[in-house]
Motif scaffolding. Sequence first.
Motif, PDB file in Angstrom:
ATOM      1  N   GLY A 182      40.192  24.245  25.250  1.00  0.00           N
ATOM      2  CA  GLY A 182      40.554  24.692  26.579  1.00  0.00           C
ATOM      3  C   GLY A 182      42.017  25.094  26.690  1.00  0.00           C
ATOM      4  N   ASP A 183      42.518  25.110  27.913  1.00  0.00           N
ATOM      5  CA  ASP A 183      43.913  25.460  28.189  1.00  0.00           C
ATOM      6  C   ASP A 183      44.658  24.188  28.568  1.00  0.00           C
ATOM      7  OD1 ASP A 183      46.362  26.306  29.120  1.00  0.00           O
ATOM      8  OD2 ASP A 183      45.560  27.870  30.438  1.00  0.00           O
ATOM      9  N   PRO A 184      45.522  23.673  27.688  1.00  0.00           N
ATOM     10  CA  PRO A 184      46.185  22.398  27.957  1.00  0.00           C
ATOM     11  C   PRO A 184      47.117  22.438  29.171  1.00  0.00           C
ATOM     12  CG  PRO A 184      47.156  23.468  26.033  1.00  0.00           C
ATOM     13  CD  PRO A 184      45.924  24.254  26.394  1.00  0.00           C
ATOM     14  N   THR A 185      47.475  23.627  29.617  1.00  0.00           N
ATOM     15  CA  THR A 185      48.370  23.735  30.785  1.00  0.00           C
ATOM     16  C   THR A 185      47.611  23.705  32.104  1.00  0.00           C
ATOM     17  OG1 THR A 185      48.323  26.167  30.886  1.00  0.00           O
ATOM     18  CG2 THR A 185      49.924  25.158  29.388  1.00  0.00           C
ATOM     19  N   HIS A 186      46.268  23.703  32.015  1.00  0.00           N
ATOM     20  CA  HIS A 186      45.455  23.773  33.231  1.00  0.00           C
ATOM     21  C   HIS A 186      44.932  22.384  33.592  1.00  0.00           C
ATOM     22  CE1 HIS A 186      42.804  25.806  36.142  1.00  0.00           C
ATOM     23  NE2 HIS A 186      41.926  24.858  35.836  1.00  0.00           N
ATOM     24  N   SER A 187      44.941  22.051  34.858  1.00  0.00           N
ATOM     25  CA  SER A 187      44.442  20.751  35.312  1.00  0.00           C
ATOM     26  C   SER A 187      43.558  20.962  36.553  1.00  0.00           C
ATOM     27  CB  SER A 187      45.620  19.822  35.631  1.00  0.00           C
ATOM     28  OG  SER A 187      46.410  20.366  36.672  1.00  0.00           O
ATOM     29  N   PRO A 188      42.705  19.987  36.889  1.00  0.00           N
ATOM     30  CA  PRO A 188      42.602  18.659  36.256  1.00  0.00           C
ATOM     31  C   PRO A 188      41.799  18.643  34.953  1.00  0.00           C
ATOM     32  CG  PRO A 188      41.052  18.831  38.060  1.00  0.00           C
ATOM     33  CD  PRO A 188      41.859  20.091  38.097  1.00  0.00           C
ATOM     34  N   ASN A 189      41.108  19.735  34.627  1.00  0.00           N
ATOM     35  CA  ASN A 189      40.330  19.791  33.387  1.00  0.00           C
ATOM     36  C   ASN A 189      40.674  21.084  32.664  1.00  0.00           C
ATOM     37  OD1 ASN A 189      38.176  20.277  31.479  1.00  0.00           O
ATOM     38  ND2 ASN A 189      36.942  18.756  32.561  1.00  0.00           N
ATOM     39  N   PRO A 190      41.107  20.999  31.405  1.00  0.00           N
ATOM     40  CA  PRO A 190      41.523  22.198  30.663  1.00  0.00           C
ATOM     41  C   PRO A 190      40.440  23.250  30.482  1.00  0.00           C
ATOM     42  CG  PRO A 190      42.244  20.207  29.538  1.00  0.00           C
ATOM     43  CD  PRO A 190      41.279  19.775  30.597  1.00  0.00           C
ATOM     44  N   CYS A 191      39.183  22.883  30.761  1.00  0.00           N
ATOM     45  CA  CYS A 191      38.073  23.806  30.536  1.00  0.00           C
ATOM     46  C   CYS A 191      37.414  24.305  31.818  1.00  0.00           C
ATOM     47  CB  CYS A 191      36.997  23.131  29.672  1.00  0.00           C
ATOM     48  SG  CYS A 191      37.564  22.594  28.053  1.00  0.00           S
ATOM     49  N   LEU A 192      37.820  23.770  32.949  1.00  0.00           N
ATOM     50  CA  LEU A 192      37.168  24.122  34.213  1.00  0.00           C
ATOM     51  C   LEU A 192      38.149  24.807  35.154  1.00  0.00           C
ATOM     52  CD1 LEU A 192      35.139  20.844  34.886  1.00  0.00           C
ATOM     53  CD2 LEU A 192      34.262  23.021  34.017  1.00  0.00           C
ATOM     54  N   GLY A 193      37.801  26.008  35.591  1.00  0.00           N
ATOM     55  CA  GLY A 193      38.637  26.736  36.533  1.00  0.00           C
ATOM     56  C   GLY A 193      37.771  27.521  37.493  1.00  0.00           C
ATOM     57  N   PRO A 194      38.303  27.859  38.651  1.00  0.00           N
ATOM     58  CA  PRO A 194      37.505  28.549  39.661  1.00  0.00           C
ATOM     59  C   PRO A 194      37.275  30.020  39.341  1.00  0.00           C
ATOM     60  CG  PRO A 194      39.771  28.336  40.409  1.00  0.00           C
ATOM     61  CD  PRO A 194      39.680  27.586  39.111  1.00  0.00           C
ATOM     62  N   ILE A 195      36.182  30.547  39.867  1.00  0.00           N
ATOM     63  CA  ILE A 195      35.865  31.979  39.840  1.00  0.00           C
ATOM     64  C   ILE A 195      35.838  32.398  41.304  1.00  0.00           C
ATOM     65  CG2 ILE A 195      34.176  33.722  39.142  1.00  0.00           C
ATOM     66  CD1 ILE A 195      33.182  31.722  37.018  1.00  0.00           C
ATOM     67  N   GLU A 196      36.935  33.017  41.782  1.00  0.00           N
ATOM     68  CA  GLU A 196      37.133  33.106  43.226  1.00  0.00           C
ATOM     69  C   GLU A 196      37.219  34.523  43.786  1.00  0.00           C
ATOM     70  OE1 GLU A 196      39.581  29.146  44.435  1.00  0.00           O
ATOM     71  OE2 GLU A 196      40.712  30.602  43.232  1.00  0.00           O
ATOM     72  N   ARG A 197      38.091  35.347  43.190  1.00  0.00           N
ATOM     73  CA  ARG A 197      38.413  36.622  43.824  1.00  0.00           C
ATOM     74  C   ARG A 197      37.959  37.801  42.961  1.00  0.00           C
ATOM     75  NH1 ARG A 197      42.733  33.234  44.490  1.00  0.00           N
ATOM     76  NH2 ARG A 197      43.234  32.669  46.638  1.00  0.00           N
ATOM     77  N   GLY A 198      37.275  38.748  43.603  1.00  0.00           N
ATOM     78  CA  GLY A 198      36.860  39.945  42.895  1.00  0.00           C
ATOM     79  C   GLY A 198      38.038  40.847  42.583  1.00  0.00           C
ATOM     80  N   PRO A 199      37.840  41.802  41.684  1.00  0.00           N
ATOM     81  CA  PRO A 199      36.537  42.089  41.076  1.00  0.00           C
ATOM     82  C   PRO A 199      36.114  41.011  40.080  1.00  0.00           C
ATOM     83  CG  PRO A 199      38.237  43.459  40.095  1.00  0.00           C
ATOM     84  CD  PRO A 199      38.887  42.744  41.235  1.00  0.00           C
ATOM     85  N   PHE A 200      34.803  40.882  39.942  1.00  0.00           N
ATOM     86  CA  PHE A 200      34.216  39.936  39.002  1.00  0.00           C
ATOM     87  C   PHE A 200      33.707  40.706  37.790  1.00  0.00           C
ATOM     88  CE2 PHE A 200      33.765  38.235  43.289  1.00  0.00           C
ATOM     89  CZ  PHE A 200      34.363  36.987  43.155  1.00  0.00           C
ATOM     90  N   TYR A 201      33.780  40.055  36.624  1.00  0.00           N
ATOM     91  CA  TYR A 201      33.457  40.745  35.377  1.00  0.00           C
ATOM     92  C   TYR A 201      32.426  39.957  34.569  1.00  0.00           C
ATOM     93  CZ  TYR A 201      37.561  43.636  36.280  1.00  0.00           C
ATOM     94  OH  TYR A 201      38.464  44.509  36.839  1.00  0.00           O
ATOM     95  N   ALA A 202      31.745  40.689  33.682  1.00  0.00           N
ATOM     96  CA  ALA A 202      30.784  40.049  32.776  1.00  0.00           C
ATOM     97  C   ALA A 202      30.704  40.827  31.474  1.00  0.00           C
ATOM     98  CB  ALA A 202      29.398  39.994  33.418  1.00  0.00           C
ATOM     99  N   VAL A 203      30.434  40.098  30.399  1.00  0.00           N
ATOM    100  CA  VAL A 203      30.150  40.673  29.087  1.00  0.00           C
ATOM    101  C   VAL A 203      28.814  40.110  28.624  1.00  0.00           C
ATOM    102  CG1 VAL A 203      30.825  40.639  26.647  1.00  0.00           C
ATOM    103  CG2 VAL A 203      32.534  41.110  28.395  1.00  0.00           C
ATOM    104  N   LYS A 204      27.971  40.965  28.068  1.00  0.00           N
ATOM    105  CA  LYS A 204      26.649  40.527  27.596  1.00  0.00           C
ATOM    106  C   LYS A 204      26.770  39.844  26.235  1.00  0.00           C
ATOM    107  CE  LYS A 204      23.425  43.443  26.049  1.00  0.00           C
ATOM    108  NZ  LYS A 204      22.326  44.444  26.056  1.00  0.00           N
ATOM    109  N   LEU A 205      26.140  38.692  26.102  1.00  0.00           N
ATOM    110  CA  LEU A 205      26.145  37.922  24.864  1.00  0.00           C
ATOM    111  C   LEU A 205      24.747  37.926  24.248  1.00  0.00           C
ATOM    112  CD1 LEU A 205      28.147  34.744  25.971  1.00  0.00           C
ATOM    113  CD2 LEU A 205      29.047  36.863  25.002  1.00  0.00           C
ATOM    114  N   MET A 206      24.714  38.092  22.930  1.00  0.00           N
ATOM    115  CA  MET A 206      23.481  37.983  22.162  1.00  0.00           C
ATOM    116  C   MET A 206      23.687  36.964  21.046  1.00  0.00           C
ATOM    117  SD  MET A 206      21.198  39.989  23.499  1.00  0.00           S
ATOM    118  CE  MET A 206      19.974  40.245  22.193  1.00  0.00           C
ATOM    119  N   PRO A 207      22.605  36.305  20.606  1.00  0.00           N
ATOM    120  CA  PRO A 207      22.773  35.368  19.487  1.00  0.00           C
ATOM    121  C   PRO A 207      23.099  36.113  18.200  1.00  0.00           C
ATOM    122  CG  PRO A 207      20.452  35.627  20.038  1.00  0.00           C
ATOM    123  CD  PRO A 207      21.221  36.354  21.095  1.00  0.00           C
TER     124      PRO A 207
END
Length: 583
Positions: free
Chosen positions: A469-494
């Motif tokens: 994760g991001d050690p500079t981010h709190s309270p959890n280095p791996c959890l952050g909000p998804i709040e303001r658009g535009p919103f983005y996505a990338v397609k993942l395949m196995p």
Amino acid sequence: MGTATTENWDREVDVIIMGAGAAGLTAAIVSKNEGLEPLVLEKTDQVGGTSAWSVGMLWFVDSAPMQAAGFKDSFDKARQYFARTVGTSVDRSLQEAYILKGRVALDYMLRNSALEVMAVDYPDYYPELEGGMFGRAHAPLEFDARKLGQHFKNLRAPLPAFAPFGGMMLDLVDLLHFLSFTRSLRSFRHVMKRFLRYGVDRLSYHRGTRLVGGNALIARLYKTILDRQINIWLQSSATRLIIDNGTVVGAEVFRDGRTIRIRARRGVVIATGGYPGSREMRKEHSRKPTVELGLGLPGNVGEGIRLGLSAGGRIDHNSEDTGFYVPMSVLSNEKGDEVLWGHFMLDRPKPGFIAVGKDGNRFTNEAASYHAFTLGMFDAGAIPAYLIADAATVKKYGIGVILPGSLSLRRYEKAEYLFSGRTLVELAGKLGVDPSRLERSVARNNEFAATGVDTDFGKGSSAYNIYKGDPTHSPNPCLGPIERGPFYAVKLMPGDFGTSRGLVTGSNGEVLDRDNRPIPGLYACGNDMNSPVGGHYIGAGITLGPALTFGYLTAMSIAGNRQAEVDSNANIPSSSTSKSRIA
């Protein structure tokens, strides 16, 4: 068919080694050091195989570099970890050989080759399980390719993802500095130093000479090969094994447009890198649906395994998972070429990212290992999956092939690599994802981001997650909000970066027949042997660690074979007194 008399041999050596990846080069170096004459056959025009494309980590237990770095490990701890992760899917003797002999092999190579590594403060992929810990991952030290001289051109170049700007290699430290070079004077200086070195290199070389990761690992082994004057035949491949009275005694080799017969006085080693390039073998052995995308060398199409089968070997079928998996995205560039990107660690685990399936629901822990994440895709039927983030997150961390701080995303959208929406509903419409469930998944993620606890999948709940994760981010280095658009996505395949199902061997790499008996004169290592961890991925370096270990054990077994040898000038008994055949 034909008799295997010495008049029929075009050349004789002690050991024929098929493949110039990490396993094959290790076997060659050890063979030479133990007084044998090895010959390495590499069917391409460059050494390194998929190993040269890798990050280069090697996984070992309680090694000298670990002890020097202060990591406290033991064989018993490793056994506990294997019991919890690998279990009974692989023969216990193979697991024991890796656990006990891995550090022996590493120590041997550190003393007898140009290999240099350091144990890094990096977690096993399940450090919370009994026996899991930090420190078993070993990184090769960077290497100056100028030491290879004119042979540098024979070293396989890294994947573009590991060498942007046309060939400047970056390690993890470099990447972290690149992520913050606009915000940190120290990082800015680091980045400028890398560019300066690269610029000077390109005045004289076809790419940067500062090698890291798997390229550095292979370069160090290749330097030893050159220094020891070990013969490597490029663009040469074994097409048949020659067998006399049940013993593998040589091979037919295609080189320079003709077939020649080479006698192997001690043994033949198969180390051709598995079958990532064989659609037929992937369909037969991989999970269903078959994984279509791969970062393994396309030319590795399973010839070595097929040769082993022709001599009476067999393939293990105990493990359900037969590849080392990673979620991948595909960018079609302006030329129509496809750029494959493995989502190993730079986006998924960071705060502000979630992954959803077509139903709009999250399905697994995004900060899990790449292998575990892809298994989550399989288990949930989330194929394809979509990695979701908002504009602020993409700008800070990038997403897939898109670097942090990219000024324009339009070309990625035009290529239909990146999808955008002013709202989540608009984005869902472009993806064909259930909009209400996507909104609910994002809202739930935002609740977790505020509390620091993901009660659904535990993102950011383990030491491995937090490391990514991001050690500079709190309270959890791996959890952050998804709040303001535009919103983005990338397609993942196995996807995968190698195969793990191979020839069944004993603990010294000897290929076993259907009655579990060694086939005299035949050995396998690397991804041509069945992995000592089966289809599991338990830590960084769990492919290259075994490659080096069993490359060493195979060569030592061959060197220690004191059975009576036929003098190179004497005839091997003809077919009138023995069963001589070509497999």
